[in-house]
Design a protein around this motif. Structure first.
Motif, PDB file in Angstrom:
ATOM      1  N   ALA A  92       0.830  -1.198   0.000  1.00  0.00           N
ATOM      2  CA  ALA A  92       0.000   0.000   0.000  1.00  0.00           C
ATOM      3  C   ALA A  92       0.870   1.257   0.000  1.00  0.00           C
ATOM      4  CB  ALA A  92      -0.912   0.012   1.225  1.00  0.00           C
ATOM      5  N   ASP A  93       0.383   2.291  -0.677  1.00  0.00           N
ATOM      6  CA  ASP A  93       1.078   3.577  -0.645  1.00  0.00           C
ATOM      7  C   ASP A  93       0.915   4.248   0.710  1.00  0.00           C
ATOM      8  OD1 ASP A  93       1.982   3.425  -3.291  1.00  0.00           O
ATOM      9  OD2 ASP A  93       0.082   4.192  -4.049  1.00  0.00           O
ATOM     10  N   ASP A  94      -0.252   4.076   1.325  1.00  0.00           N
ATOM     11  CA  ASP A  94      -0.557   4.687   2.619  1.00  0.00           C
ATOM     12  C   ASP A  94      -0.572   3.598   3.688  1.00  0.00           C
ATOM     13  OD1 ASP A  94      -1.461   6.092   4.794  1.00  0.00           O
ATOM     14  OD2 ASP A  94      -3.444   6.543   3.947  1.00  0.00           O
ATOM     15  N   PRO A  95       0.395   3.581   4.600  1.00  0.00           N
ATOM     16  CA  PRO A  95       0.435   2.532   5.625  1.00  0.00           C
ATOM     17  C   PRO A  95      -0.807   2.502   6.520  1.00  0.00           C
ATOM     18  CG  PRO A  95       2.213   4.134   5.975  1.00  0.00           C
ATOM     19  CD  PRO A  95       1.514   4.522   4.719  1.00  0.00           C
ATOM     20  N   ALA A  96      -1.501   3.620   6.636  1.00  0.00           N
ATOM     21  CA  ALA A  96      -2.694   3.668   7.485  1.00  0.00           C
ATOM     22  C   ALA A  96      -3.844   2.846   6.914  1.00  0.00           C
ATOM     23  CB  ALA A  96      -3.138   5.114   7.681  1.00  0.00           C
ATOM     24  N   THR A  97      -3.795   2.506   5.647  1.00  0.00           N
ATOM     25  CA  THR A  97      -4.875   1.714   5.038  1.00  0.00           C
ATOM     26  C   THR A  97      -4.658   0.210   5.175  1.00  0.00           C
ATOM     27  OG1 THR A  97      -3.840   1.668   2.849  1.00  0.00           O
ATOM     28  CG2 THR A  97      -5.355   3.499   3.320  1.00  0.00           C
ATOM     29  N   LEU A  98      -3.467  -0.216   5.535  1.00  0.00           N
ATOM     30  CA  LEU A  98      -3.179  -1.653   5.571  1.00  0.00           C
ATOM     31  C   LEU A  98      -4.033  -2.401   6.587  1.00  0.00           C
ATOM     32  CD1 LEU A  98       0.681  -1.656   5.103  1.00  0.00           C
ATOM     33  CD2 LEU A  98      -1.008  -2.720   3.601  1.00  0.00           C
ATOM     34  N   PHE A  99      -4.049  -1.951   7.839  1.00  0.00           N
ATOM     35  CA  PHE A  99      -4.799  -2.684   8.860  1.00  0.00           C
ATOM     36  C   PHE A  99      -6.291  -2.748   8.537  1.00  0.00           C
ATOM     37  CE2 PHE A  99      -7.123  -3.154  12.828  1.00  0.00           C
ATOM     38  CZ  PHE A  99      -6.580  -4.344  13.289  1.00  0.00           C
ATOM     39  N   PRO A 100      -6.957  -1.619   8.230  1.00  0.00           N
ATOM     40  CA  PRO A 100      -8.387  -1.720   7.932  1.00  0.00           C
ATOM     41  C   PRO A 100      -8.675  -2.553   6.680  1.00  0.00           C
ATOM     42  CG  PRO A 100      -7.681   0.594   7.905  1.00  0.00           C
ATOM     43  CD  PRO A 100      -6.510  -0.229   8.278  1.00  0.00           C
ATOM     44  N   ALA A 101      -7.834  -2.462   5.675  1.00  0.00           N
ATOM     45  CA  ALA A 101      -8.082  -3.222   4.447  1.00  0.00           C
ATOM     46  C   ALA A 101      -7.914  -4.720   4.685  1.00  0.00           C
ATOM     47  CB  ALA A 101      -7.152  -2.747   3.329  1.00  0.00           C
ATOM     48  N   LEU A 102      -6.862  -5.123   5.389  1.00  0.00           N
ATOM     49  CA  LEU A 102      -6.637  -6.548   5.637  1.00  0.00           C
ATOM     50  C   LEU A 102      -7.670  -7.116   6.601  1.00  0.00           C
ATOM     51  CD1 LEU A 102      -2.751  -6.818   5.726  1.00  0.00           C
ATOM     52  CD2 LEU A 102      -4.320  -7.226   3.838  1.00  0.00           C
ATOM     53  N   THR A 103      -8.084  -6.331   7.585  1.00  0.00           N
ATOM     54  CA  THR A 103      -9.124  -6.776   8.518  1.00  0.00           C
ATOM     55  C   THR A 103     -10.442  -6.976   7.775  1.00  0.00           C
ATOM     56  OG1 THR A 103      -8.031  -5.547  10.276  1.00  0.00           O
ATOM     57  CG2 THR A 103     -10.272  -6.252  10.688  1.00  0.00           C
ATOM     58  N   ALA A 104     -10.772  -6.067   6.863  1.00  0.00           N
ATOM     59  CA  ALA A 104     -11.995  -6.195   6.069  1.00  0.00           C
ATOM     60  C   ALA A 104     -11.909  -7.407   5.142  1.00  0.00           C
ATOM     61  CB  ALA A 104     -12.239  -4.924   5.266  1.00  0.00           C
ATOM     62  N   LEU A 105     -10.738  -7.638   4.574  1.00  0.00           N
ATOM     63  CA  LEU A 105     -10.550  -8.788   3.684  1.00  0.00           C
ATOM     64  C   LEU A 105     -10.799 -10.098   4.424  1.00  0.00           C
ATOM     65  CD1 LEU A 105      -9.670  -9.541   0.806  1.00  0.00           C
ATOM     66  CD2 LEU A 105      -7.321  -9.547   1.625  1.00  0.00           C
ATOM     67  N   ILE A 106     -10.270 -10.215   5.627  1.00  0.00           N
ATOM     68  CA  ILE A 106     -10.475 -11.413   6.441  1.00  0.00           C
ATOM     69  C   ILE A 106     -11.944 -11.544   6.830  1.00  0.00           C
ATOM     70  CG2 ILE A 106      -9.902 -12.516   8.638  1.00  0.00           C
ATOM     71  CD1 ILE A 106      -7.732 -12.647   6.396  1.00  0.00           C
ATOM     72  N   ALA A 107     -12.595 -10.425   7.125  1.00  0.00           N
ATOM     73  CA  ALA A 107     -14.012 -10.465   7.503  1.00  0.00           C
ATOM     74  C   ALA A 107     -14.878 -10.975   6.354  1.00  0.00           C
ATOM     75  CB  ALA A 107     -14.481  -9.084   7.944  1.00  0.00           C
ATOM     76  N   LEU A 108     -14.476 -10.718   5.113  1.00  0.00           N
ATOM     77  CA  LEU A 108     -15.245 -11.191   3.957  1.00  0.00           C
ATOM     78  C   LEU A 108     -15.221 -12.716   3.829  1.00  0.00           C
ATOM     79  CD1 LEU A 108     -14.374  -8.532   1.226  1.00  0.00           C
ATOM     80  CD2 LEU A 108     -16.539  -8.831   2.456  1.00  0.00           C
ATOM     81  N   LEU A 109     -14.300 -13.359   4.512  1.00  0.00           N
ATOM     82  CA  LEU A 109     -14.232 -14.825   4.478  1.00  0.00           C
ATOM     83  C   LEU A 109     -15.275 -15.471   5.390  1.00  0.00           C
ATOM     84  CD1 LEU A 109     -10.375 -15.392   4.617  1.00  0.00           C
ATOM     85  CD2 LEU A 109     -11.859 -15.475   2.607  1.00  0.00           C
TER      86      LEU A 109
END
Length: 144
Positions: A92-109
């Motif tokens: 990611a270009d913005d490190p602040a987006t990594l945690f929310p994006a990966l948490t959301a990705l896992i939640a989609l499972l």
């Protein structure tokens, strides 16, 4: 893996996706804490259903994930995570987006659980972890 056989430019309602949906309809949903095993395109996929007490997070912001990935890429990423030996590095270009994006990705499972290591922001000094033979989901910020 199955995700690699799907063309990136095809929408959701193509024969491959419909075949997967038909297969999933024919499978009995496992009880809480039990495993689900499927064979798709010759690849065996086994995932565990979370215990009934493990509810998904309800206060997630899916916006960073949906802004970062278009639907065809998101579909391929989800299929990769559902494969037998998934390893994914998210940059990611913005490190602040990594945690929310990966948490959301896992939640989609959900209702399946992610049983492998998850490091939302891997430090540049820990890049040797990418050589791991075990499945993983790591995030890293692009150097400025």
């Amino acid at each position: 893996a199955f995700a690699e056989t799907l063309p990136a430019d095809r929408p959701w309602a193509q024969p491959e996706v419909l075949q997967l949906a038909t297969l999933l309809k024919s499978v009995n949903v496992p009880g809480p804490g039990q495993e689900l095993s499927l064979t798709i395109a010759g690849t065996k996929i086994t995932k565990a259903r979370p215990a009934a007490s493990d509810l998904p997070l309800a206060d997630l912001d899916f916006a960073p994930l949906f802004r970062a990935l278009d639907p065809s890429v998101l579909r391929r990423v989800l299929l990769l995570l559902l494969s037998d030996e998934p390893s994914l590095l998210v940059v990611a270009d913005d490190p602040a987006t990594l945690f929310p994006a990966l948490t959301a990705l896992i939640a989609l499972l959900y209702p399946l659980a992610w049983p492998h290591p998850l490091i939302p922001q891997l430090s540049p000094t820990s890049l040797t972890r990418l050589d791991s033979p075990a499945p993983f989901l790591f995030g890293i910020a692009r150097p400025a």
